[in-house]
Design a protein around this motif. Structure first.
Motif, short mmCIF file in Angstrom:
data_model
loop_
_atom_site.label_atom_id
_atom_site.label_comp_id
_atom_site.label_asym_id
_atom_site.label_seq_id
_atom_site.Cartn_x
_atom_site.Cartn_y
_atom_site.Cartn_z
N GLY A 76 0.74 -1.10 -0.02
CA GLY A 76 0.13 -0.04 -0.10
C GLY A 76 0.85 1.33 0.08
O GLY A 76 0.45 2.32 -0.47
N GLY A 77 2.03 1.06 0.51
CA GLY A 77 2.96 2.28 0.42
C GLY A 77 3.66 2.70 -0.89
O GLY A 77 4.02 3.75 -1.14
N SER A 78 3.53 1.75 -1.65
CA SER A 78 4.39 1.64 -3.13
C SER A 78 3.96 2.59 -3.77
O SER A 78 4.80 3.58 -4.46
N PRO A 79 2.56 2.97 -4.06
CA PRO A 79 2.06 3.97 -5.11
C PRO A 79 2.35 5.25 -4.43
O PRO A 79 2.42 6.31 -5.15
N ILE A 80 2.34 5.34 -3.20
CA ILE A 80 2.31 6.71 -2.54
C ILE A 80 3.33 7.45 -2.82
O ILE A 80 3.17 8.70 -3.38
N GLN A 81 4.70 6.84 -2.80
CA GLN A 81 5.68 7.67 -3.12
C GLN A 81 6.31 6.99 -4.32
O GLN A 81 7.57 7.65 -4.85
N ASN A 82 5.58 6.23 -5.04
CA ASN A 82 6.21 5.75 -6.27
C ASN A 82 7.51 5.18 -6.19
O ASN A 82 8.47 5.73 -6.72
N ILE A 83 7.60 4.15 -5.22
CA ILE A 83 8.88 3.64 -4.99
C ILE A 83 9.76 3.18 -6.52
O ILE A 83 8.90 2.65 -7.22
N GLY A 84 11.05 3.47 -6.12
CA GLY A 84 11.73 3.06 -7.20
C GLY A 84 13.32 2.69 -7.00
O GLY A 84 13.54 2.96 -5.92
N ALA A 85 13.98 2.07 -7.93
CA ALA A 85 15.14 1.58 -7.69
C ALA A 85 15.94 1.05 -8.73
O ALA A 85 14.97 0.50 -9.69
N TYR A 86 17.17 1.51 -9.10
CA TYR A 86 18.06 1.05 -10.24
C TYR A 86 17.15 1.02 -11.49
O TYR A 86 17.29 0.45 -12.49
N GLY A 87 16.68 2.44 -11.70
CA GLY A 87 16.19 2.88 -13.15
C GLY A 87 14.76 2.50 -13.42
O GLY A 87 14.36 3.00 -14.42
N HIS A 88 14.01 2.12 -12.51
CA HIS A 88 12.75 1.60 -12.69
C HIS A 88 11.81 2.01 -11.32
O HIS A 88 12.48 2.04 -10.31
N ASP A 89 10.54 2.32 -11.77
CA ASP A 89 9.81 2.80 -10.68
C ASP A 89 8.63 1.90 -10.81
O ASP A 89 8.02 1.62 -11.85
N VAL A 90 7.59 1.85 -9.54
CA VAL A 90 6.61 0.79 -9.56
C VAL A 90 5.44 1.35 -10.35
O VAL A 90 4.71 0.72 -10.74
N ALA A 91 5.53 2.61 -10.66
CA ALA A 91 4.27 3.15 -11.29
C ALA A 91 4.35 2.45 -13.02
O ALA A 91 3.34 2.49 -13.59
N GLU A 92 5.41 2.10 -13.30
CA GLU A 92 5.62 1.33 -14.52
C GLU A 92 4.75 -0.17 -14.81
O GLU A 92 4.46 -0.36 -15.75
N VAL A 93 4.62 -0.37 -13.49
CA VAL A 93 3.78 -1.88 -13.61
C VAL A 93 2.49 -1.82 -12.89
O VAL A 93 1.77 -2.79 -12.82
N ILE A 94 1.95 -0.52 -12.37
CA ILE A 94 0.74 -0.41 -11.62
C ILE A 94 -0.34 -0.30 -12.76
O ILE A 94 -0.17 0.66 -13.61
#
Ligand code: NAP
Length: 338
Positions: free
Chosen positions: A116-134
């Motif tokens: 649930g926290g992942s979209p809030i700050q659009n977590i990302g690492a190593y060049g990718h962020d979660v918005a790409e797969v939501i």
């Protein structure tokens, strides 16, 4: 005991006036609705991995999201569609996707916190962020007392930001639906550090399980995993994205990553290290982690005020040296950097 320090990865924060644990979506909505109707302040707590709570605690109801479960469909052509309850642990979910042969989340391994926290700050690492797969986010709207489903395009995702972050008192994330690709191989590896660790060129694709192992090792070495002995909230500051004029004023060696909008991203860690902030610097019990300058940590007996003071000193040094004001990635409860 309603001690909030035990519920955050920084291990800092006073008592909650009232603390409840929401095990189901219905309970979660009911707790929020009841507090809102009685005009009691609400703090929604997931993994507590990105929070700094005041030593005075929270004069209201803290609702810990402990909802669980997922439902998924995997199909040879369209890949995997997985809907996950917001209280699920993020990294266990990433592990699950890799086990199922689903790609695109591998570089987001080892990030502490909940789904649930992942979209809030659009977590990302190593060049990718979660918005790409939501694909979708379902959230409870506290203003209109109803559930709303957002397509990814309506979540206003940006660099470590979203609609849910800018309107954080309005939305309670209930579940998140991810659209993942079926496949053994990762997205192209974009960060030199990760490519080097994997022994491949930047741009190569490698088995997703190898990427996960590598990312877990790299993050572990920097003290950036959940349940580590270092008590921190991960990166304390966001990497600044500045105008090209500001970027031009930085020393030639400063990292510069051009963004699609013409602005330039630079590295908060680099700016800190080159303005006199050093690993190990302390203010009472607060310490710049010995493993990563961006992780402000609690060495055992830090108060929230110690951490804030250390953050202020670090931010002031960067401002004085480079004229750039760092913005906190960590969310504050009952505290402010100014
Ligand atoms: P790092 O690899 O030491 O690099 C420092 C910073 O430089 C990173 O934050 C990264 O920005 C940026 N960077 C490095 N190579 C880049 C490239 N080729 N293109 C564009 N930007 C580049 O970073 P780290 O602190 O150890 O963190 C490793 C990764 O985990 C980073 O991607 C970081 O963002 C991520 N992380 C995410 C969170 C979160 O989502 N809340 C928390 C902690 C760490 P980016 O931040 O844009 O990647």
């Amino acid at each position: 005991m309603n001690n909030l320090a035990n519920l955050t990865t920084m291990h800092v924060g006073g008592q909650a006036k009232n603390l409840v644990h929401a095990k189901t979506e219905a309970e979660l909505i009911e707790f929020v609705r009841a507090a809102d109707q009685s005009k009691v302040p609400v703090l929604i707590l997931g993994g507590g991995s990105n929070l700094l709570i005041a030593d005075e605690g929270f004069e209201g109801t803290v609702i810990r999201v402990e909802t669980s479960g997922n439902s998924y469909e995997i199909d040879a052509c369209s890949g995997g569609t997985i809907t996950v309850a917001s209280g699920e642990d993020w990294d266990s979910f990433v592990d699950f996707t890799i086990e199922k042969g689903l790609a695109n989340l591998e570089s987001l391994s080892g990030i502490p916190g909940t789904v649930g926290g992942s979209p809030i700050q659009n977590i990302g690492a190593y060049g990718h962020d979660v918005a790409e797969v939501i694909a979708r986010v379902r959230a409870f709207d506290r203003i209109n007392d109803r559930i709303t489903t957002f397509a990814a395009a309506d979540c206003e995702f940006g660099y470590r930001s979203s609609k849910f972050k800018s309107e954080r008192d309005r939305w309670v994330i209930l579940d998140v639906t991810f659209q993942l690709r079926r496949g053994e191989f990762s997205l192209p590896i974009q960060y030199p550090e990760l490519a080097k660790f994997l022994g491949v060129e930047v741009g190569a694709r490698v088995p997703i399980a190898d990427v996960r192992r590598a990312v877990l090792e790299l993050r572990g070495a920097k003290g950036m995993l959940a349940n580590q002995e270092i008590w921190s909230a991960g990166s304390f500051f966001i990497n600044p994205i500045v105008s090209s004029e500001v970027a031009d004023s930085l020393p030639i060696e400063a990292p510069r990553w051009p963004q699609t909008d013409g602005r330039i991203k630079t590295s908060a860690a680099w700016l800190m290290e080159h303005s006199g902030v050093h690993k190990g610097d302390r203010v009472a019990g607060a310490q710049i982690s010995s493993r990563h300058v961006l992780a402000l940590s609690n060495s055992g007996n830090a108060s929230a005020n110690d951490i804030i003071e250390l953050a202020r000193v670090s931010r002031a040094k960067v401002k004085e040296t480079f004229g750039i004001e760092l913005e906190a990635e960590v969310q504050f409860v009952g505290l402010s950097l100014d």
